[in-house]
Design an enzyme around this catalytic site. Structure first.
Site, short mmCIF file in Angstrom:
data_model
loop_
_atom_site.label_atom_id
_atom_site.label_comp_id
_atom_site.label_asym_id
_atom_site.label_seq_id
_atom_site.Cartn_x
_atom_site.Cartn_y
_atom_site.Cartn_z
N LYS A 70 0.86 -1.19 0.00
CA LYS A 70 0.00 0.00 0.00
C LYS A 70 0.90 1.23 0.00
CE LYS A 70 -4.38 0.71 2.38
NZ LYS A 70 -4.99 0.70 3.71
N ILE A 71 0.69 2.09 -0.99
CA ILE A 71 1.53 3.28 -1.12
C ILE A 71 0.62 4.51 -1.24
CG2 ILE A 71 3.24 4.46 -2.58
CD1 ILE A 71 4.21 1.73 -3.52
#
Ligand code: E4P
Length: 226
Positions: free
Chosen positions: A90-91
């Site tokens: 997750k960015i």
């Protein structure tokens, strides 16, 4: 393997007990975590916490990076994705985040581009090669915007161009959000455990079950007297 045309429910939590209970219902196909959710569980061993989730859930498990610069994000993302085959990195959306997504997509590392609040951000994520974009519906509603209308617009644009990136309706606050996510065509709604439980309940179901039992007990009592 997630089918493109099917809506899925993910659980938005890092709580192992909630994940186990939700998994046993057979309706959850993935989990999303974030630093705030992990911190709430007070487990200082981040890797152990994520691996425990991956040992319960076969589908995608999102684990978030904390670095803000491209190289730091890449370093963390490669490390996270080496922990288990179902980890999705997750960015948060940013210029460095997009740079990292475009590199990671070449390495077949799946990314969930998070903290998205606009169609432009979702489109950029898809173009960079993100597998998922997370739209924070509840947080948009909190500031007077229509979060779910945005989800609907993004789904429409992605369909128009046959973009394969999946739209996650995130920051779900109540059961009506899940209904709206389904109507908007979101590929996935990631829901807190509390909302999942609320989705099961209906006062008429509860009253109906009580009535069936009472009626049957009356008949059984009469039969015992005769
Ligand atoms: C999504 O992946 C996030 O973890 C989450 O939905 C955020 O929800 P919140 O706005 O309730 O913190």
């Amino acid at each position: 393997m997630i089918k493109w045309f099917q809506m899925h429910l993910f659980l938005d939590t890092a709580n192992i007990e909630e994940i186990r209970r939700a998994k046993s219902l057979g309706v959850i196909s993935g989990v999303t975590t974030n630093p705030s959710l992990i911190a709430r569980e007070d487990n200082p061993d981040y890797k152990a916490a994520v691996l425990e989730v991956c040992s319960i859930i076969d589908g995608p498990v999102s684990a978030e990076v904390l670095s803000l610069d491209r190289d730091g994000i890449l370093r963390e993302a490669r490390e996270l994705s080496s922990w288990a085959p179902n980890i999705v990195v997750k960015i948060p959306i940013s210029a460095s985040g997009l740079e990292a997504v475009s590199v990671l997509s070449q390495e077949n590392i799946k990314v969930n581009l998070t903290l998205c609040f606009s169609l432009n951000q979702a489109l950029l994520g898809a173009l960079a090669g993100a597998s998922y974009v997370s739209l924070f519906v509840g947080r948009l509603d909190d500031i007077g915007h229509d979060g779910m209308a945005l989800v609907g617009e993004i789904v429409e644009v992605f369909r128009h161009y046959d973009i394969k990136t999946q739209v996650i309706a995130a920051s779900i606050r109540h059961p009506l959000h899940t209904i709206a996510a389904a109507k908007a065509g979101a590929h996935i709604a990631t829901v807190p455990y509390r909302v999942l439980m609320q989705m099961i309940e209906h006062p008429l179901t509860t009253a109906g079950i009580e009535r069936f039992i009472e009626d049957w007990q009356r008949v059984a009592k009469r039969a015992a007297i005769i």
